[in-house]
Design an enzyme around this catalytic site. Sequence first.
Site, PDB file in Angstrom:
ATOM      1  N   ARG A   1       7.565  78.176  12.204  1.00 23.97           N
ATOM      2  CA  ARG A   1       7.962  77.835  13.642  1.00 23.97           C
ATOM      3  C   ARG A   1       9.309  78.003  13.715  1.00 23.97           C
ATOM      4  NH1 ARG A   1       7.695  73.127  13.705  1.00 23.97           N
ATOM      5  NH2 ARG A   1       6.897  72.373  11.864  1.00 23.97           N
TER       6      ARG A   1
ATOM      7  N   TYR B   1       3.519  84.125  14.885  1.00 23.09           N
ATOM      8  CA  TYR B   1       3.100  83.107  13.654  1.00 23.09           C
ATOM      9  C   TYR B   1       2.690  82.026  14.339  1.00 23.09           C
ATOM     10  CZ  TYR B   1       3.753  79.279  10.850  1.00 23.09           C
ATOM     11  OH  TYR B   1       3.337  78.197  10.157  1.00 23.09           O
TER      12      TYR B   1
ATOM     13  N   LYS C   1       0.187  73.628  18.620  1.00 21.90           N
ATOM     14  CA  LYS C   1       1.221  72.720  18.478  1.00 21.90           C
ATOM     15  C   LYS C   1       1.565  72.839  20.094  1.00 21.90           C
ATOM     16  CE  LYS C   1       1.255  72.314  13.994  1.00 21.90           C
ATOM     17  NZ  LYS C   1       1.252  70.934  13.498  1.00 21.90           N
TER      18      LYS C   1
ATOM     19  N   HIS D   1       0.539  64.154  15.490  1.00 23.83           N
ATOM     20  CA  HIS D   1       0.510  65.093  14.330  1.00 23.83           C
ATOM     21  C   HIS D   1      -0.095  64.432  13.151  1.00 23.83           C
ATOM     22  CE1 HIS D   1       3.143  67.955  11.675  1.00 23.83           C
ATOM     23  NE2 HIS D   1       1.895  68.394  11.969  1.00 23.83           N
TER      24      HIS D   1
ATOM     25  N   SER E   1       5.127  68.242   8.732  1.00 24.13           N
ATOM     26  CA  SER E   1       4.848  69.668   8.313  1.00 24.13           C
ATOM     27  C   SER E   1       4.793  70.141   6.727  1.00 24.13           C
ATOM     28  CB  SER E   1       5.352  70.837   9.092  1.00 24.13           C
ATOM     29  OG  SER E   1       5.331  70.614  10.399  1.00 24.13           O
TER      30      SER E   1
ATOM     31  N   CYS F   1       3.468  68.213   4.231  1.00 26.08           N
ATOM     32  CA  CYS F   1       3.794  67.254   3.556  1.00 26.08           C
ATOM     33  C   CYS F   1       2.619  66.578   3.092  1.00 26.08           C
ATOM     34  CB  CYS F   1       4.573  66.234   4.129  1.00 26.08           C
ATOM     35  SG  CYS F   1       6.331  66.844   4.322  1.00 26.08           S
TER      36      CYS F   1
ATOM     37  N   ASP G   1      -4.657  68.162  10.971  1.00 26.07           N
ATOM     38  CA  ASP G   1      -3.314  68.538  11.645  1.00 26.07           C
ATOM     39  C   ASP G   1      -2.968  67.595  12.795  1.00 26.07           C
ATOM     40  OD1 ASP G   1      -0.989  69.734  11.365  1.00 26.07           O
ATOM     41  OD2 ASP G   1      -1.568  71.287  13.087  1.00 26.07           O
TER      42      ASP G   1
ATOM     43  N   ARG H   1      -0.180  81.285   5.057  1.00 29.70           N
ATOM     44  CA  ARG H   1      -1.363  80.043   5.610  1.00 29.70           C
ATOM     45  C   ARG H   1      -2.517  80.889   5.330  1.00 29.70           C
ATOM     46  NH1 ARG H   1       0.290  75.099   7.882  1.00 29.70           N
ATOM     47  NH2 ARG H   1       2.457  74.934   7.681  1.00 29.70           N
TER      48      ARG H   1
HETATM   49  P1  GTP Z   1       1.155  71.321   8.222  1.00 27.98           P
HETATM   50  O1  GTP Z   1      -0.063  72.318   8.128  1.00 27.98           O
HETATM   51  O2  GTP Z   1       2.157  72.263   8.107  1.00 27.98           O
HETATM   52  O3  GTP Z   1       1.261  70.309   9.137  1.00 27.98           O
HETATM   53  O4  GTP Z   1       1.279  70.756   6.731  1.00 27.98           O
HETATM   54  P2  GTP Z   1       0.238  69.610   5.914  1.00 27.98           P
HETATM   55  O5  GTP Z   1       0.796  68.068   6.231  1.00 27.98           O
HETATM   56  O6  GTP Z   1      -1.309  69.590   6.209  1.00 27.98           O
HETATM   57  O7  GTP Z   1       0.384  70.159   4.456  1.00 27.98           O
HETATM   58  P3  GTP Z   1      -0.368  70.217   3.157  1.00 27.98           P
HETATM   59  O8  GTP Z   1      -1.452  69.350   3.034  1.00 27.98           O
HETATM   60  O9  GTP Z   1      -0.712  71.593   3.321  1.00 27.98           O
HETATM   61  O10 GTP Z   1       0.804  69.952   2.033  1.00 27.98           O
HETATM   62  C1  GTP Z   1       1.454  70.957   1.597  1.00 27.98           C
HETATM   63  C2  GTP Z   1       2.427  70.754   0.278  1.00 27.98           C
HETATM   64  O11 GTP Z   1       2.416  69.312   0.039  1.00 27.98           O
HETATM   65  C3  GTP Z   1       1.852  71.498  -0.800  1.00 27.98           C
HETATM   66  O12 GTP Z   1       2.845  72.084  -1.660  1.00 27.98           O
HETATM   67  C4  GTP Z   1       1.079  70.605  -1.664  1.00 27.98           C
HETATM   68  O13 GTP Z   1       0.926  70.899  -3.196  1.00 27.98           O
HETATM   69  C5  GTP Z   1       2.084  69.224  -1.243  1.00 27.98           C
HETATM   70  N1  GTP Z   1       1.113  67.860  -1.561  1.00 27.98           N
HETATM   71  C6  GTP Z   1       0.204  67.510  -0.913  1.00 27.98           C
HETATM   72  N2  GTP Z   1      -0.338  66.454  -1.170  1.00 27.98           N
HETATM   73  C7  GTP Z   1       0.616  65.949  -2.348  1.00 27.98           C
HETATM   74  C8  GTP Z   1       0.568  64.749  -3.133  1.00 27.98           C
HETATM   75  O14 GTP Z   1      -0.187  63.851  -3.106  1.00 27.98           O
HETATM   76  N3  GTP Z   1       1.667  64.650  -4.160  1.00 27.98           N
HETATM   77  C9  GTP Z   1       2.338  65.759  -4.168  1.00 27.98           C
HETATM   78  N4  GTP Z   1       3.479  65.935  -5.087  1.00 27.98           N
HETATM   79  N5  GTP Z   1       2.442  66.858  -3.572  1.00 27.98           N
HETATM   80  C10 GTP Z   1       1.408  66.913  -2.514  1.00 27.98           C
HETATM   81  C1  SPV Z   2       3.024  72.933  10.943  1.00 27.81           C
HETATM   82  O1  SPV Z   2       4.070  73.488  10.963  1.00 27.81           O
HETATM   83  O2  SPV Z   2       2.994  71.483  11.162  1.00 27.81           O
HETATM   84  C2  SPV Z   2       1.607  73.424  11.138  1.00 27.81           C
HETATM   85  C3  SPV Z   2       1.710  75.036  10.947  1.00 27.81           C
HETATM   86  O3  SPV Z   2       0.479  72.832  11.150  1.00 27.81           O
HETATM   87  S1  SPV Z   2       1.770  75.585  12.714  1.00 27.81           S
HETATM   88  O4  SPV Z   2       0.675  75.477  13.464  1.00 27.81           O
HETATM   89  O5  SPV Z   2       2.182  77.079  12.302  1.00 27.81           O
HETATM   90  O6  SPV Z   2       2.998  74.908  13.313  1.00 27.81           O
HETATM   91 MN    MN Z   3       1.236  70.733  11.304  1.00 29.85          MN
END
Ligand code: GTP
Ligand code: SPV
Ligand code: MN
Length: 579
Positions: free
Chosen positions: A70, A198, A207, A227, A249, A251, A278, A366
């Site tokens: 983004r 993207y 979004k 979110h 994002s 996290c 999400d 992704r």
């Molecule tokens: P968006 O799709 O971007 O909104 O992100 P999301 O919040 O769904 O992120 P996602 O669950 O894919 O997390 C991505 C990152 O967080 C990866 O690098 C994971 O390994 C890390 N992660 C997720 N849960 C944990 C956790 O409980 N502990 C740690 N240390 N890392 C975590």
């Molecule tokens: C984020 O960045 O929070 C996502 C991926 O969930 S995107 O839909 O590309 O923004």
């Molecule tokens: Mn997101």
Amino acid sequence: MASSLQALESWVDDTAARTRPARVQWCDGSDAEYAALVEQMLASGDLIELNQQTHPGCYLHRSNPSDVARVEHLTFVCTPDAADAGPNNHWMDPAEAHAKMDALFDGCMEGRTMYVVPYCMGPIDSPLSRCGVEITDSPYVVINMRTMTRMGAAAQARIEREGHFVKGLHSTGELDPERRFIMHFPDELAIKSYGSGYGGNALLGKKCHALRIASHQARREGWLAEHMLIVGIENPAGDTHYIAAAFPSACGKTNLAMLIPPEGYRREGWKVWTVGDDICWMRPGEDGRLYAINPEAGFFGVAPGTSANSNPNALASIARDTIFTNVAVTADNQPWWEGLPGEPVTDWQGRSYDPSNGPAAHPNARFTVSARQCPTWSEKAEDARGVPISAIVFGGRRPSLLPLVMQARDWTHGVLMGAAMGSETTAAATGAVGVLRRDSMAMKPFCGYHYGDYFAHWLSFDQPGAKLPAIFHVNWFRKGADGRFLWPGFGDNLRVLEWMIERVEGRARGTTTPVGILPQPAELRLEGLSLPAAHLDELLRVDEAAWQDELDAIGAYLEEFSPRLPAALAGEQQRVVEM
Ligand code: GTP
Ligand code: SPV
Ligand code: MN
């Protein structure tokens, strides 16, 4: 009915007159249409076939290397009054923004197909759902929208019935970062996006519609567009609590939404159900509780780090019928990213893998996959009424200070906890990674209006008769002196969710501190976990001196939203400072 179809048709005609495509294709969302688009993209090189023995129906898309995340600095909210966009958004005058975008769209689809993509965000029969139409010249966008939304004929029928929809216009353009803008016109329910293919910039249902535009509709209509993931936690007695959690994002939302219980919990019969990973739309039901739907139908998840250890459910989901974007590939043409066993031979840009070029998969690579492929997909995710939310959780990447978990004293304190959220930046947006920034409710990139008004909207749910969820704040990312995470995270996060449920049900007492209610160490079930006692102490420690600095920083941050900062929130902040 005829007139709403006419409104749609005349918008499509006007758009075609401007963009001048060679042909216009109305998408019906059928399997045949999807198969034909995939064929065409394999022929054009937009898609690369992956190993069909190990990954049937899986394809790789390599984006332009300048177009991998983004672009918050190129994303604008175009309200008539600049003040309404707030300091949390970039603003442009609507007339100026339309003129700028219309010039970019002029003739931009010459020689190409213009796709008309009707979609519904949320179960097709839910009163909480909302529809839109995306016009795009990108077949990659079409196949992703088909997975991520209820796309096609049923959505179009609902639009013709309802007569209103969000109008999204997208072109991949020249992929020139100098000619890339994502514009939102909330008063017109319109989006114009140019110059990026993207996900978050181009799949306009996600979004742009379901957060930035929907946040306006939600404010007007008395609901919340957030979110957040939505997860159901079923205890051995068969009772399920639904929890919604806002993390910025990359996290941990996808991971928490698909959590696999630790061994001991599995033996006892705990189950976890995935409703969304999400986005969450919530509104008060007749019983005063908040009911939530996931407006999406698929996952656009972060690939790197997804493994049999961290997220086996995600790994199982993406074993077939998945589009991978910017991952690496192995010698036998399987998708690969950092965190998986084996090794890459080709990196995300199609170069022969060389560690000196950086990671093999792009850090924001992704996968796009239908939610129905997730082994823990909840049947409640299709329920038109949504699921009742027992707890709302905020959290971010905080290497220090923020405890593993704390509960807000009440709704107002919880809104303050959400507003005060901070997190280290990630690869999901272009720019520096690992920099701590405030990201209220994980909505900094997505709240389509002034954060002061948004905080007031959150506070407004606290009304007589409301049975609001309890609010918590978590931090899975606390680090020790050696730079390693103190908490194991992932499946073990259920231990923290269980404490939340104990609190909601009135069984855990907790310890009250000025910043919130923390677990008494014995209230966290840690059996089967080799967590050093010193780590637990650190995870549950409230360092009052360090907190004073944090509270000062929060106070200064909230001041940015003055004069629209609600007095009740400023008052709550003052109360915490003085406790
Ligand atoms: P968006 O799709 O971007 O909104 O992100 P999301 O919040 O769904 O992120 P996602 O669950 O894919 O997390 C991505 C990152 O967080 C990866 O690098 C994971 O390994 C890390 N992660 C997720 N849960 C944990 C956790 O409980 N502990 C740690 N240390 N890392 C975590
Ligand atoms: C984020 O960045 O929070 C996502 C991926 O969930 S995107 O839909 O590309 O923004
Ligand atoms: Mn997101």
